[in-house]
Write a protein that holds these residues in place. Sequence first.
Motif, PDB file in Angstrom:
ATOM      1  N   TYR A  34       0.871  -1.172   0.000  1.00  0.00           N
ATOM      2  CA  TYR A  34       0.000   0.000   0.000  1.00  0.00           C
ATOM      3  C   TYR A  34       0.907   1.221   0.000  1.00  0.00           C
ATOM      4  O   TYR A  34       1.821   1.322   0.808  1.00  0.00           O
ATOM      5  CB  TYR A  34      -0.919   0.013   1.224  1.00  0.00           C
ATOM      6  N   ILE A  46      -7.031   1.113   1.995  1.00  0.00           N
ATOM      7  CA  ILE A  46      -7.259  -0.068   2.826  1.00  0.00           C
ATOM      8  C   ILE A  46      -8.737  -0.407   2.860  1.00  0.00           C
ATOM      9  O   ILE A  46      -9.124  -1.574   2.789  1.00  0.00           O
ATOM     10  CB  ILE A  46      -6.683   0.163   4.238  1.00  0.00           C
ATOM     11  N   LYS A  69     -10.298  -4.065   1.689  1.00  0.00           N
ATOM     12  CA  LYS A  69     -10.382  -4.755   2.970  1.00  0.00           C
ATOM     13  C   LYS A  69     -10.639  -6.248   2.812  1.00  0.00           C
ATOM     14  O   LYS A  69     -10.161  -7.034   3.607  1.00  0.00           O
ATOM     15  CB  LYS A  69     -11.417  -4.112   3.879  1.00  0.00           C
ATOM     16  N   LEU A 105      -7.344  -7.848   2.236  1.00  0.00           N
ATOM     17  CA  LEU A 105      -6.605  -7.851   3.497  1.00  0.00           C
ATOM     18  C   LEU A 105      -7.128  -8.932   4.433  1.00  0.00           C
ATOM     19  O   LEU A 105      -6.351  -9.618   5.083  1.00  0.00           O
ATOM     20  CB  LEU A 105      -6.731  -6.494   4.183  1.00  0.00           C
TER      21      LEU A 105
END
Length: 173
Positions: A61, A85, A89, A92
């Motif tokens: 990132y 983010i 998500k 992630l």
Amino acid sequence: MNITIVGRKVNLRENFKVLVQRKLAKFDRIFDTDAEATVTVTLERNRQTVEITIKQRGMIYRAEASAPEMNEALDDVVAALGRQIRKNKTRLERAKKVQQFDLTDEYYDEPDEEIEIAKRKTFFVKTMTVEEAILQMNLLGHTFFMFRDDASGEINVVYKRNDGKYGVLEPET
């Protein structure tokens, strides 16, 4: 998260370093302790540029912001990272293997976006040197070009940077 703070053409004060630590602590619940964050502050023509790169398990990132004041640029870049983010998500979550985490914060007010692929293109990847790839990219009028490096045999990408120079993306072995 391991944080490295670098100042280019500027001396960083201790209170700014503490502020960076505090602002990036908001992302500790998202990233593991082995995540690497690099904060680079550059002074150019009375403009402060803050760049933050966070790397964890192959995911990167990166955000950059410029402002007359260093703290203002830091706020902008942290907000941009928060938006990135938020958009990613689910990736992630899969990478961290966590059921769900709550991303309610002042930086996460944008709705989720669906990724839509507008065009898919296939082409033959020619073996060439980096210099030949840059020439081919310029001939095509593109800002990036994918090729097979003649020295390593790996797929690489050359691209034109905002400062007018060129960059090369190489796979990590």
